[in-house]
Motif scaffolding. Structure first.
Motif, PDB file in Angstrom:
ATOM      1  N   UNK A 352       0.921  -1.201  -0.008  1.00 46.21           N
ATOM      2  CA  UNK A 352      -0.163  -0.089  -0.019  1.00 46.21           C
ATOM      3  C   UNK A 352       0.866   1.223  -0.046  1.00 46.21           C
ATOM      4  N   UNK A 353       1.873   1.289   0.536  1.00 45.98           N
ATOM      5  CA  UNK A 353       3.007   2.452   0.710  1.00 45.98           C
ATOM      6  C   UNK A 353       3.584   2.623  -0.610  1.00 45.98           C
ATOM      7  N   UNK A 354       3.989   1.683  -1.231  1.00 46.69           N
ATOM      8  CA  UNK A 354       4.413   1.642  -2.890  1.00 46.69           C
ATOM      9  C   UNK A 354       3.158   2.297  -3.724  1.00 46.69           C
ATOM     10  N   UNK A 376       3.057   4.123 -17.593  1.00 40.42           N
ATOM     11  CA  UNK A 376       3.473   2.715 -18.168  1.00 40.42           C
ATOM     12  C   UNK A 376       3.393   1.821 -16.859  1.00 40.42           C
ATOM     13  N   UNK A 377       3.417   2.311 -15.757  1.00 41.86           N
ATOM     14  CA  UNK A 377       3.580   1.266 -14.511  1.00 41.86           C
ATOM     15  C   UNK A 377       2.061   1.267 -13.975  1.00 41.86           C
ATOM     16  N   UNK A 378       1.072   1.660 -14.508  1.00 36.90           N
ATOM     17  CA  UNK A 378      -0.277   1.557 -14.080  1.00 36.90           C
ATOM     18  C   UNK A 378      -0.843   0.172 -13.842  1.00 36.90           C
ATOM     19  N   UNK A 382      -1.945  -1.681 -10.323  1.00 39.07           N
ATOM     20  CA  UNK A 382      -3.158  -2.322 -10.098  1.00 39.07           C
ATOM     21  C   UNK A 382      -3.310  -3.664  -9.485  1.00 39.07           C
ATOM     22  N   UNK A 383      -2.131  -4.468  -9.953  1.00 31.89           N
ATOM     23  CA  UNK A 383      -1.946  -5.790  -9.772  1.00 31.89           C
ATOM     24  C   UNK A 383      -1.011  -6.046  -8.762  1.00 31.89           C
ATOM     25  N   UNK A 384      -0.448  -4.910  -7.998  1.00 29.23           N
ATOM     26  CA  UNK A 384       0.593  -5.300  -6.923  1.00 29.23           C
ATOM     27  C   UNK A 384      -0.365  -5.833  -5.484  1.00 29.23           C
ATOM     28  N   UNK A 389      -1.860  -9.949  -1.859  1.00 31.83           N
ATOM     29  CA  UNK A 389      -2.942 -10.680  -1.271  1.00 31.83           C
ATOM     30  C   UNK A 389      -3.111 -12.450  -1.467  1.00 31.83           C
ATOM     31  N   UNK A 390      -2.823 -12.491  -2.869  1.00 30.14           N
ATOM     32  CA  UNK A 390      -2.607 -13.958  -3.299  1.00 30.14           C
ATOM     33  C   UNK A 390      -1.584 -14.632  -2.672  1.00 30.14           C
TER      34      UNK A 390
END
Length: 706
Positions: A352-354, A376-378, A382-384, A389-390
Motif C-alpha cells: 500500500x505504501x508503494x 506505463x506502470x499503472x 493495479x496488480x500489486x 493478497x494472493x
C-alpha cells in the motif's frame, strides 16, 4: 515624389519577403529516430469548401497559428466550436537527404480528412456539417502513410470537425494532434525513439500480462472457494479479481477503440476498478479479523460518490484521488493489526505504501509537476495489492496444511502410544461387561419372578374381594338345600306310614312333594356349583381362548359379587346399583376369565370411590351404574360412579404399572395396568376414562364385535 518612389521600392521587397510562405522541411536528421509533432506554421479557416484542399488555392488571407493541439490556439482560444468544420493547411517538403518513407500518427477527438496536394490520402471517420452524419474516429494506434515527393514543396490540408461529448471526459472541446516520423522508426521497438507506437504497444502488453495474471488467480481462488466453501475469503477475493478482469478488458477495449465512445468506456473500467478495490479492502478486514468500521464505510461512500462525479469530472483524474484515501485506509488497518498478524500487516502495509507513492506521483504528473511519464506502470500498480493478497492467502493455506499435517502426526504417535492402553482397557471393559451382564440377567430373573408374584398377588387381591360376596351368594342355595333335605326326610317318614296304612293316594301326593323338593335341591345345588366354577375361573390362569359369552350376565354377576363382598367387610355400606343392559348383544367372543377380571376391577374401584366419598359426607348417596351397548361394529361396557372423580395430574398415570392412589397395603397398582393390557392387547379394544372433579368417573371398555 522621387523620395516616395524610393521608399515604395524599398518596402515592396520587404513585403514580398514577409509574405513568403513558411515551409516545413523534413530531413533524415529530424524524423529518422523520433516522432515530431506538426504544430508550427499552420493556417486555418472556419467553414467548408473542398477547393481549400487544392494546392493552387491562395490561403494568404487565412489566420496563422502554431500549437500542438490544432484546434486550440495557444491552448486557450477555440478555433472551431463543437460541430463546426475547420480547414487547416500547411506547406511541407522532404529534402534530398531523406531516404525513407514518411508516416503519420494522429490523435484526435473528432473526425478528419487528410489531403496531400488536393488528393485525399486518409479519411478518419466521416466529416459532415450535419452532426447526425458525423462519425468520430481516433486512429491513435495506427501508422498512416504520408506519400511526400522528395524535394517538392507540397500542401498538407486537414478537414476537421470536433467531437461533441455529452460529459466532460477531458474538459475541452476536442483536439487533433499530428505526428510525423520515418517508417523505420515507426517499426522500431525502442520505446524512447518510437514513443508513439512502441511505447503504446508496451503499455498494452503490460495490460495483457495483468489480464492473464488476474484470470489465473481468479480461476485458482474460485476453485478454492468451490471446493472449500467455508473459506469465504477465497470467494471474496475471486469476486474482486472478477472486477479487476473486467477493468483490464475495459482498458484494452479503450485503447483499441476508434469510434469516440471514450466516456462510457472510461466510466465502465474506472467503476470496475473502484468496486474491485472496495471488495479487496473488505478482504483485508476479514483477514486481519477487524470489524467493518466507520473508515470502511467512509471509503465506500467516497467510492460511490466518485463514480457519480464521473459525469462532472474526468474519471482518470478522480480515480487517483480516491486511491489516496483507499491506500491510507489499508495502511491504517495494517498498523492496527501489526501485533496480531505481523506477516499480513507487513505485506499489506508495504504494497500500500508503494501504491500510495505511485498514485501521488501520478496526480503530480496530471498536474504537470512531474515531467517523467510513469503511466506505463499503472497496470502493475493495479496488480500489486491483489498479487500480495494472493501470496498471503497461499502462505496461510500452506501454513494451515502444515499445521494439520503436524497435528496428524501427533495424533498418529498418540494412537500408537495409547493402543496398548486401549487394548488393556478393552479387556477390562469386556470383563466388567460380563460381570454386569451376569448381574443384570440375575436382576432380570428376579424382576420376572417378582412381576409374576405381583400379578398373582393382584389376582388373589381381586379374589379376596370376591370371597365375601361368594360366601354370601353360596349361603342362600346351601340354606335351601338343607331346608328341603330336612323336609324331604320328614316326607319320607310320612310316606312310609301311609304305605303301612295302605293309603296309596296319600303316598303319591307325598312322593310328588318329595320330587318337588328334590328339584329345588338340584336347582340350588347347580347354582352353588356355578358360583364355585366362576370363582375357579377367576382364580386360575387364562387360557387366552375366546368363547361365546353372555356379556350382560357376566357384568351382572360380578356387580353383585363385588357389592356383597364389600357389604361383607362393611355392614354399614349401601349403594344404589343401576344396570342398563342392551339385550340385543347376545353372546360375544371374549376370554371370559380376562374380561371378568377387568369388569370386577372397574366395579371394585367404583365401589371404593363412592365409599370414600360416603365416609366424608354422610348425606351422600352412592350410585354405581353398569351398562352395555351394541353398535354396528363395537361393544361398549360402561362402569360409572358418582364419587370424587380423578384429579387431572393423576389421570395421566392411572394406567401405569404400580401406580395407585390407595393407602399402602390396600392396592398393588397393577389392576388398571393389567386391565388396560387385557383390553388393548387381548381384545384389540380401548379402555377409556372420563372424569370430572367432584362429580364422578366413567370407565368405558370398547372392543370390536367379532
Amino acid at each position: 515624389m522621387k523620395r516616395i518612389l524610393y521608399i515604395i521600392g524599398f518596402l515592396l521587397p520587404l513585403t514580398v519577403f514577409s509574405q513568403q510562405e513558411k515551409v516545413l522541411t523534413i530531413s533524415d536528421t529530424t524524423v529518422a529516430d523520433k516522432w515530431m509533432i506538426l504544430g508550427e506554421d499552420w493556417r486555418y479557416q472556419k467553414g467548408d469548401n473542398i477547393v481549400w484542399a487544392n494546392p493552387e488555392f491562395d490561403d494568404s488571407t487565412w489566420n496563422e497559428f502554431s500549437s500542438t493541439n490544432l484546434n486550440l490556439l495557444d491552448g486557450k482560444n477555440v478555433i472551431a466550436d463543437r460541430g463546426e468544420i475547420v480547414w487547416l493547411r500547411k506547406r511541407i517538403m522532404a529534402d534530398q537527404s531523406f531516404n525513407d518513407a514518411l508516416v503519420l500518427n494522429i490523435f484526435q477527438e473528432g473526425a478528419s480528412e487528410i489531403y496531400l496536394d488536393g488528393k485525399l490520402i486518409h479519411q478518419l471517420g466521416n466529416v459532415s456539417s450535419n452532426k447526425d452524419e458525423v462519425i468520430y474516429h481516433n486512429p491513435f494506434s495506427q501508422v498512416l502513410h504520408l506519400p511526400l515527393e522528395i524535394g517538392k514543396e507540397q500542401i498538407l490540408a486537414v478537414r476537421f470537425v470536433n467531437a461533441q461529448y455529452k460529459y466532460p471526459i477531458y474538459n475541452h472541446n476536442g483536439l487533433i494532434r499530428i505526428f510525423i516520423s520515418s517508417l523505420r522508426n515507426a517499426n522500431s521497438t525502442d520505446v524512447v525513439k518510437n514513443k508513439r507506437v512502441a511505447y503504446f504497444q508496451q503499455f498494452v502488453n503490460s495490460y495483457y500480462i495483468s489480464l492473464g495474471l488476474a484470470i489465473l488467480m481468479f480461476i485458482i481462488f474460485l476453485s478454492f472457494f468451490i471446493f472449500f466453501p467455508k473459506e469465504k475469503i477465497n470467494g471474496y477475493f475471486a469476486a474482486s479479481l472478477l472486477f479487476l478482469i473486467l477493468f483490464t478488458l475495459g482498458v484494452l477495449s479503450f485503447h483499441q477503440n476508434t469510434t469516440g465512445t471514450y466516456f462510457w468506456l472510461t466510466f465502465y473500467y474506472d467503476t470496475c476498478i473502484l468496486i474491485s478495490s472496495l471488495i479487496l479492502l473488505f478482504c483485508f478486514y476479514k483477514i486481519l479479523e477487524k470489524p467493518i468500521d466507520l473508515v470502511y464505510k467512509a471509503i465506500s461512500f467516497l467510492c460511490f460518490l466518485t463514480i457519480g462525479c464521473y459525469f462532472l469530472f474526468n474519471p482518470d483524474a478522480l480515480g487517483p484521488i480516491w486511491s489516496i484515501f483507499y491506500y491510507v485506509g489499508i495502511i491504517r488497518l495494517s498498523l492496527k493489526s501489526w501485533k496480531k498478524n505481523k506477516i499480513a500487516s507487513f505485506l499489506f502495509l508495504s504494497s500500500s505504501c508503494i501504491n500510495l507513492v505511485f498514485w501521488t506521483l501520478m496526480i503530480c504528473w496530471y498536474m504537470g509537476l512531474v515531467d517523467q511519464r510513469i503511466d506505463k506502470f499503472i497496470p502493475f500498480s493495479f496488480m500489486l495489492v491483489p498479487v500480495v493478497l494472493a501470496i498471503y492467502l497461499g502462505y496461510a493455506f500452506g501454513k494451515r496444511s502444515q499445521d494439520l499435517r503436524l497435528n496428524l502426526n501427533r495424533v498418529q504417535e498418540l494412537s500408537k502410544e495409547k493402543e496398548s492402553i486401549l487394548s488393556q482397557q478393552k479387556n477390562t471393559l469386556e470383563q466388567l461387561v460380563k460381570e454386569r451382564t451376569s448381574e443384570l440377567n440375575q436382576s432380570l430373573d428376579e424382576l420376572k419372578t417378582t412381576q409374576s408374584q405381583l400379578i398373582q398377588s393382584e389376582k388373589m387381591a381381586s379374589l379376596g374381594e370376591l370371597t365375601a360376596g361368594i360366601a354370601h351368594e353360596i349361603q342362600n342355595p346351601l340354606n335351601f338345600v338343607n331346608n328341603f333335605s330336612e323336609v324331604s326326610n320328614e316326607l319320607v317318614d310320612e310316606m312310609n306310614e301311609e304305605l303301612d296304612k295302605g293309603d296309596l293316594e296319600e303316598v303319591k301326593a307325598i312322593s310328588l312333594d318329595i320330587k318337588h323338593n328334590l328339584e329345588k335341591i338340584n336347582h340350588h345345588g347347580k347354582r352353588a356349583d356355578n358360583i364355585v366354577k366362576g370363582m375357579l375361573q377367576h382364580s386360575r390362569s387364562s387360557s387366552g381362548t375366546k368363547e361365546p359369552t353372555d356379556i350382560n350376565a357376566l357384568a351382572d354377576e360380578y356387580l353383585r359379587l363385588a357389592y356383597h363382598g364389600l357389604r361383607a367387610k362393611d355392614k354399614s355400606f349401601n349403594a344404589e346399583l343401576i344396570t342398563n343392559f342392551d339385550e340385543s348383544i347376545g353372546k360375544v367372543n371374549i376370554v371370559p376369565q380376562d374380561m371378568g377380571r377387568v369388569i370386577l376391577n372397574l366395579i371394585t374401584n367404583a365401589f371404593y370411590a363412592v365409599n370414600e366419598k360416603k365416609q366424608r359426607d354422610v348425606s351422600f348417596k352412592p350410585i354405581v351404574t353398569v351398562s352395555t351397548k351394541k353398535s354396528d361394529e363395537h361393544i361398549t361396557i360402561s362402569v360409572s360412579d358418582n364419587g370424587n372423580g380423578i384429579p387431572e395430574k393423576v389421570k395421566e398415570k392411572i394406567f401405569q404399572p404400580f401406580f395407585t392412589t390407595k393407602p399402602t397395603g390396600q392396592g398393588t397398582g397393577l389392576g388398571l395396568s393389567m386391565s388396560y393390557d387385557i383390553i388393548t392387547k387381548g381384545h384389540s379394544g380401548e379402555l377409556l376414562v372420563t372424569t370430572q372433579q367432584g362429580e364422578g368417573t366413567t370407565f368405558k371398555i370398547i372392543f370390536p364385535l367379532i
